[in-house]
Write an enzyme that holds these catalytic residues in place. Structure first.
Site, PDB file in Angstrom:
ATOM      1  N   LYS A  53      35.533  45.573  28.626  1.00  0.00           N
ATOM      2  CA  LYS A  53      34.149  45.218  28.933  1.00  0.00           C
ATOM      3  C   LYS A  53      33.240  46.441  28.780  1.00  0.00           C
ATOM      4  O   LYS A  53      32.138  46.351  28.242  1.00  0.00           O
ATOM      5  CB  LYS A  53      34.058  44.665  30.369  1.00  0.00           C
ATOM      6  CG  LYS A  53      34.664  43.279  30.501  1.00  0.00           C
ATOM      7  CD  LYS A  53      34.853  42.842  31.959  1.00  0.00           C
ATOM      8  CE  LYS A  53      35.580  41.498  32.013  1.00  0.00           C
ATOM      9  NZ  LYS A  53      35.948  41.084  33.373  1.00  0.00           N
ATOM     10  N   GLN A  97      35.422  42.856  39.559  1.00  0.00           N
ATOM     11  CA  GLN A  97      36.614  42.426  38.830  1.00  0.00           C
ATOM     12  C   GLN A  97      37.628  41.806  39.789  1.00  0.00           C
ATOM     13  O   GLN A  97      38.008  42.413  40.787  1.00  0.00           O
ATOM     14  CB  GLN A  97      37.234  43.629  38.095  1.00  0.00           C
ATOM     15  CG  GLN A  97      38.432  43.287  37.235  1.00  0.00           C
ATOM     16  CD  GLN A  97      38.085  42.392  36.034  1.00  0.00           C
ATOM     17  OE1 GLN A  97      37.057  42.566  35.401  1.00  0.00           O
ATOM     18  NE2 GLN A  97      38.951  41.442  35.748  1.00  0.00           N
ATOM     19  N   ASP A 120      28.744  37.193  36.353  1.00  0.00           N
ATOM     20  CA  ASP A 120      30.029  36.483  36.309  1.00  0.00           C
ATOM     21  C   ASP A 120      29.841  35.005  36.684  1.00  0.00           C
ATOM     22  O   ASP A 120      30.762  34.203  36.539  1.00  0.00           O
ATOM     23  CB  ASP A 120      30.993  37.132  37.310  1.00  0.00           C
ATOM     24  CG  ASP A 120      32.362  37.375  36.702  1.00  0.00           C
ATOM     25  OD1 ASP A 120      32.528  37.099  35.505  1.00  0.00           O
ATOM     26  OD2 ASP A 120      33.263  37.824  37.433  1.00  0.00           O
TER      27      ASP A 120
END
Ligand code: NAP
Length: 284
Positions: A53, A97, A120
């Site tokens: 990412k 994450q 997200d």
């Protein structure tokens, strides 16, 4: 023989579009869009995902930082960091994450993320907006699946049956809502579903988001089905395999995503797109 839904090629196109939008944003606002990622602990897969990412963001002209915290980080410390990132006006996107180490309450952390920075798409606000069909930041993996269908000209789903296997917010539930919004008739299967093969047999679109290697057999599929394999499973020899028996499914499906090179690259591309969307919205 099925055609390949090529996530590498389509994600490259999405990333090029994101790069152009990021450049336009930078010249309009005197700063690039910024994505901050929070990584807690030493999970090897998470480290690899975060590194990908970071690299993809830099290539697209998105600024950012990875906050690497030790595995023993407390809930309070983590939530305080999220609060700081929320308060910093130069940050457009925050990604925590997952999975977090077991002693941490992931939901409570996600609940703290400012919905306007929720790249997200996993906060309750984002989930509610998705469910209601209103504009918002969408979870990246299901959005990536839908973009694959769109780019391949397969997104006219009126009158089609779609089967989603898996019911996480991250993938299954969210893509079920997205397929519904495209007028598919949607079934959601899970670990208590009685006859998965029978559900597959009547599906024009199958999305497998389970985490069980090659669970879905080619012989279960309807002739001509479109298969989106979200699963990423590591075999003992280190190679990756999806939730669908690729060889068997390729013989019956019309379109199929490979693993790797299907849904995975799309997830990262859609994260970058979400970051630019968040930046544009935040600057009005
Ligand atoms: P998850 O939260 O563990 O959910 C798995 C789902 O599969 C659950 O709803 C579970 O049912 C269902 N399930 C388990 N065994 C089943 C069975 N035998 N038959 C039918 N359903 C079954 O996983 P997730 O986060 O959604 O991820 C799913 C997979 O996608 C994983 O392999 C993950 O690594 C992968 N993934 C890939 C990407 C990407 O970018 N390509 C992104 C995210 C996730 P219950 O609810 O009844 O337990």
């Amino acid at each position: 023989m099925a055609s390949i839904l090529d996530g590498k090629a389509i994600s490259a196109k999405v990333r090029a579009e994101v790069q152009a939008r990021a450049a336009a944003f930078t010249s309009a606002h005197g700063r690039p869009p910024a994505l901050h990622v929070v990584l807690v602990g030493d999970d090897p897969a998470s480290k690899v995902y975060v590194a990908s990412k970071e690299k993809a963001a830099a290539k697209a002209g998105i600024a950012g930082k990875v906050h690497r915290l030790p595995a023993e980080t407390t809930q309070d410390t983590l939530e305080a960091l999220v609060g700081e990132l929320n308060a910093d006006p130069s940050i457009d996107g925050i990604l925590v994450q997952l999975p977090l180490p077991k002693h941490l309450d992931a939901q409570a952390v996600l609940d703290r993320v400012d919905p306007s920075k929720d790249v997200d798409g996993l906060t309750p606000m984002s989930a509610g907006l998705l469910l209601d069909g209103r504009p918002g930041l969408r979870p990246c993996t299901p959005s990536g699946c839908m973009r694959l269908l769109l780019e391949a000209g397969l997104d006219d789903l009126s009158g089609k049956h779609a089967l989603v296997i898996g019911r996480s917010l991250l993938v299954g539930k969210s893509i079920a809502v997205m397929l519904l919004a495209k007028n598919a008739t949607v079934t959601i299967a899970h670990s208590r579903t009685a006859d998965l093969a029978a559900e597959c047999a009547r599906a024009d679109v199958v999305v497998a988001a389970v985490g069980r290697p090659e669970l879905v057999k080619g012989s279960w599929l309807k002739e001509g089905a479109i298969v989106l394999d979200v699963g990423i499973n590591r075999r003992d020899d280190g190679t990756l395999v999806g939730d669908v028996d690729f060889e068997g499914a390729s013989a019956r499906a019309s379109w199929i995503t490979p693993v790797p090179g299907g849904v995975g690259p799309m997830t990262i591309a859609l994260l970058l797109e979400n970051t630019v969307i968040a930046a544009e919205r935040r600057e009005g």
